[in-house]
Design a protein around this motif. Structure first.
Motif, PDB file in Angstrom:
ATOM      1  N   GLU A 126      23.625  42.578  44.490  1.00 40.85           N
ATOM      2  CA  GLU A 126      24.217  43.801  43.953  1.00 40.85           C
ATOM      3  C   GLU A 126      25.490  44.157  44.713  1.00 40.85           C
ATOM      4  OE1 GLU A 126      24.732  47.220  41.691  1.00 40.85           O
ATOM      5  OE2 GLU A 126      23.267  45.624  41.392  1.00 40.85           O
ATOM      6  N   ALA A 127      25.434  44.065  46.046  1.00 42.67           N
ATOM      7  CA  ALA A 127      26.608  44.391  46.854  1.00 42.67           C
ATOM      8  C   ALA A 127      27.747  43.412  46.606  1.00 42.67           C
ATOM      9  CB  ALA A 127      26.223  44.400  48.340  1.00 42.67           C
ATOM     10  N   PHE A 128      27.417  42.126  46.523  1.00 40.25           N
ATOM     11  CA  PHE A 128      28.456  41.123  46.274  1.00 40.25           C
ATOM     12  C   PHE A 128      29.077  41.318  44.889  1.00 40.25           C
ATOM     13  CE2 PHE A 128      29.740  36.990  44.539  1.00 40.25           C
ATOM     14  CZ  PHE A 128      30.679  36.607  45.486  1.00 40.25           C
ATOM     15  N   GLY A 129      28.238  41.528  43.883  1.00 42.49           N
ATOM     16  CA  GLY A 129      28.747  41.739  42.531  1.00 42.49           C
ATOM     17  C   GLY A 129      29.610  42.976  42.430  1.00 42.49           C
ATOM     18  N   GLN A 130      29.204  44.032  43.119  1.00 42.09           N
ATOM     19  CA  GLN A 130      30.001  45.257  43.087  1.00 42.09           C
ATOM     20  C   GLN A 130      31.344  45.044  43.770  1.00 42.09           C
ATOM     21  OE1 GLN A 130      28.082  49.111  43.795  1.00 42.09           O
ATOM     22  NE2 GLN A 130      29.610  49.482  45.368  1.00 42.09           N
ATOM     23  N   GLY A 131      31.346  44.357  44.902  1.00 36.51           N
ATOM     24  CA  GLY A 131      32.614  44.088  45.578  1.00 36.51           C
ATOM     25  C   GLY A 131      33.539  43.221  44.743  1.00 36.51           C
ATOM     26  N   LEU A 132      32.975  42.219  44.084  1.00 34.05           N
ATOM     27  CA  LEU A 132      33.781  41.357  43.225  1.00 34.05           C
ATOM     28  C   LEU A 132      34.343  42.148  42.046  1.00 34.05           C
ATOM     29  CD1 LEU A 132      34.618  38.366  43.051  1.00 34.05           C
ATOM     30  CD2 LEU A 132      32.680  38.015  41.506  1.00 34.05           C
ATOM     31  N   GLY A 133      33.504  43.018  41.478  1.00 34.15           N
ATOM     32  CA  GLY A 133      33.977  43.857  40.377  1.00 34.15           C
ATOM     33  C   GLY A 133      35.071  44.811  40.808  1.00 34.15           C
ATOM     34  N   GLN A 134      34.960  45.370  42.017  1.00 35.10           N
ATOM     35  CA  GLN A 134      36.004  46.258  42.526  1.00 35.10           C
ATOM     36  C   GLN A 134      37.330  45.511  42.659  1.00 35.10           C
ATOM     37  OE1 GLN A 134      35.217  49.275  42.622  1.00 35.10           O
ATOM     38  NE2 GLN A 134      33.421  49.777  43.821  1.00 35.10           N
ATOM     39  N   PHE A 135      37.248  44.282  43.129  1.00 34.76           N
ATOM     40  CA  PHE A 135      38.455  43.484  43.314  1.00 34.76           C
ATOM     41  C   PHE A 135      39.162  43.252  41.977  1.00 34.76           C
ATOM     42  CE2 PHE A 135      40.458  39.279  43.306  1.00 34.76           C
ATOM     43  CZ  PHE A 135      41.394  39.445  44.310  1.00 34.76           C
ATOM     44  N   PHE A 136      38.408  42.804  40.975  1.00 32.90           N
ATOM     45  CA  PHE A 136      39.019  42.528  39.678  1.00 32.90           C
ATOM     46  C   PHE A 136      39.471  43.814  38.995  1.00 32.90           C
ATOM     47  CE2 PHE A 136      36.653  38.468  40.028  1.00 32.90           C
ATOM     48  CZ  PHE A 136      37.717  37.611  39.810  1.00 32.90           C
ATOM     49  N   SER A 137      38.739  44.907  39.215  1.00 33.39           N
ATOM     50  CA  SER A 137      39.148  46.179  38.632  1.00 33.39           C
ATOM     51  C   SER A 137      40.507  46.618  39.173  1.00 33.39           C
ATOM     52  CB  SER A 137      38.094  47.252  38.913  1.00 33.39           C
ATOM     53  OG  SER A 137      38.503  48.506  38.431  1.00 33.39           O
ATOM     54  N   GLY A 138      40.670  46.535  40.490  1.00 28.95           N
ATOM     55  CA  GLY A 138      41.961  46.877  41.067  1.00 28.95           C
ATOM     56  C   GLY A 138      43.062  45.937  40.641  1.00 28.95           C
ATOM     57  N   MET A 139      42.730  44.658  40.503  1.00 28.63           N
ATOM     58  CA  MET A 139      43.724  43.683  40.090  1.00 28.63           C
ATOM     59  C   MET A 139      44.215  43.949  38.668  1.00 28.63           C
ATOM     60  SD  MET A 139      43.375  39.523  40.097  1.00 28.63           S
ATOM     61  CE  MET A 139      42.346  39.513  38.628  1.00 28.63           C
ATOM     62  N   LEU A 140      43.345  44.535  37.839  1.00 25.89           N
ATOM     63  CA  LEU A 140      43.709  44.831  36.455  1.00 25.89           C
ATOM     64  C   LEU A 140      44.181  46.270  36.265  1.00 25.89           C
ATOM     65  CD1 LEU A 140      40.776  42.969  34.687  1.00 25.89           C
ATOM     66  CD2 LEU A 140      43.136  42.184  34.916  1.00 25.89           C
ATOM     67  N   GLY A 141      44.380  46.979  37.379  1.00 30.89           N
ATOM     68  CA  GLY A 141      44.901  48.337  37.287  1.00 30.89           C
ATOM     69  C   GLY A 141      43.856  49.406  37.060  1.00 30.89           C
ATOM     70  N   GLY A 142      42.600  49.077  37.246  1.00 36.96           N
ATOM     71  CA  GLY A 142      41.533  50.046  37.045  1.00 36.96           C
ATOM     72  C   GLY A 142      41.144  50.739  38.328  1.00 36.96           C
TER      73      GLY A 142
END
Length: 399
Positions: A126-142
């Motif tokens: 869960e922690a790894f998935g959330q961190g990965l999602g945060q990274f891609f979210s920021g990369m896409l301007g979210g």
């Protein structure tokens, strides 16, 4: 008045719709019903309530990495700060706080969902998935985000028990932003509030109120009203402190404050659990003290106060730590202070029965305890020990 009407419609639909069918989630049915009532009944008679479009337009474009965003209205290329030490100095404190809050809320939600579904989630994943999602979210301007208890509870009550439900929710969210946003903008906000009332009802652990009440009331009132729900008042105090700090500041600080208060209370309680006994020989020449409980910084003062004045005690002293354990530097220093107290009054003292953990802790710094009789040696005759012989025989029979 009409907003209360929408909330009532949402609550009634949520409660009664599952009796008709489970093909559509009750929360979705409640939103559809309030939207129909808003545009088919409320507005035709000359009234209106706030809809989603009145607060913010739900509309967007397909996300692209911020470095390639050429849209003039939402271009990030011209406003992206330079990646240097000053930028990271501004971002880092906020990012750590947001990450801590998000991770805590996600893990708490995971624990709650595990209890409700009788499953076992993987916190590391869960922690790894959330961190990965945060990274891609920021990369896409979210914006950053995390698991929310409200949305997860709504998902469960709608029948979404598997990982597929999360993927479907994400896909539909993307479709809503890109395609179905005109319909979403028509939803009355009061209808969404009604659904959230239901989610809040199922999220709150109502038994905790009974626990708090049972812990606050004195014993006579508890017996009179039959409240056998008392827990330690310190636990209730910690719970209330975390709630208040969360409302005033944020969850990360509240958890930190709760942990700090818990540690202080535990140290205080542990420091009062020492046991002590005294046994004097028949000839009055020797005395044995038995100590039990944790010996650490919080129990040093009570420990020293337990020993009587060595000037009035026999001069041959043995201190048994059979039921005690030394935990830290302060505990080791307490043993040295006891040694000096007896030695300064012409008494000889031995410290015996230290457990393995305490002995290992003191052995690592044995040069500091020179003269303190802690590391006693015993001569063991292996040939005469029946347990040793039994072990050898047992070992040979299996060779």
């Amino acid at each position: 008045g009409w907003m209360c009407f929408h909330i009532a419609i949402a609550l009634i639909t949520y409660a009664l719709f599952p009796r008709l069918t489970n093909a559509i989630p009750a929360s979705l049915a409640a939103i559809i019903m309030t939207t129909i009532f808003e545009h088919a009944l409320v507005r035709p008679v000359g009234y209106e309530t706030n809809c989603v479009s009145d607060l913010a337009q739900v509309k967007g474009n397909f996300p692209v990495p911020v470095w390639f965003d050429k849209n003039t209205s939402t271009s990030y290329a011209d406003i992206m700060p330079t990646l240097n030490g000053e930028t990271f100095g501004i971002i880092l404190p906020v990012s750590i706080t947001v990450a801590a809050i998000g991770l805590l809320e996600s893990l708490l939600t995971l624990e709650l969902i595990d209890e409700m579904t009788n499953t076992k989630g993987n916190g590391n994943r869960e922690a790894f998935g959330q961190g990965l999602g945060q990274f891609f979210s920021g990369m896409l301007g979210g914006m950053g985000g995390c698991t929310t208890i409200g949305q997860s509870m709504m998902n469960l009550h709608s029948g979404g028990y598997t990982r597929l439900s999360s993927s479907v929710a994400a896909i539909f969210m993307l479709l809503i932003i890109l395609v179905a946003y005109p319909l979403i903008n028509l939803i009355p906000v009061a209808g969404l509030a009604g659904v959230m009332f239901v989610v809040t009802y199922y999220t709150i652990e109502w038994e905790s109120a009974i626990v708090v009440l049972g812990s606050i009331l004195p014993q006579k009132l508890r017996l009179r009203f039959g409240y056998e729900t008392k827990v330690k008042r310190s636990d209730v105090l910690i719970m209330l402190i975390v709630v208040v700090v969360t409302l005033i500041l944020d969850l990360a600080i509240a958890v930190g404050v709760g942990i700090a208060v818990s540690c202080l209370i535990f140290a205080w309680d542990a420091g009062t659990t020492l046991t002590f006994s005294r046994a004097e020989s028949s000839d009055g020449q020797s005395v044995v003290y038995s100590v039990g409980g944790p010996i650490f910084f919080g129990s040093i003062k009570p420990l020293m106060d337990l020993f009587p004045d060595p000037r009035t005690e026999p001069k041959n002293v043995t201190v048994l730590f059979e039921q005690a354990e030394v935990h830290d530097w302060s505990g080791m220093m307490a043993i040295k202070r006891l040694h000096e107290r007896f030695e300064n009054n012409d008494a000889t003292v031995q410290f015996q029965k230290l457990n393995v953990a305490s002995r290992r802790l003191m052995h690592k710094s044995k040069d500091l305890w020179e003269g303190v009789n802690v590391f006693t040696e015993e001569d063991v005759n292996v040939e005469d020990d029946p347990l040793v012989k039994h072990d050898h025989v047992h070992e040979n029979t299996h060779m």
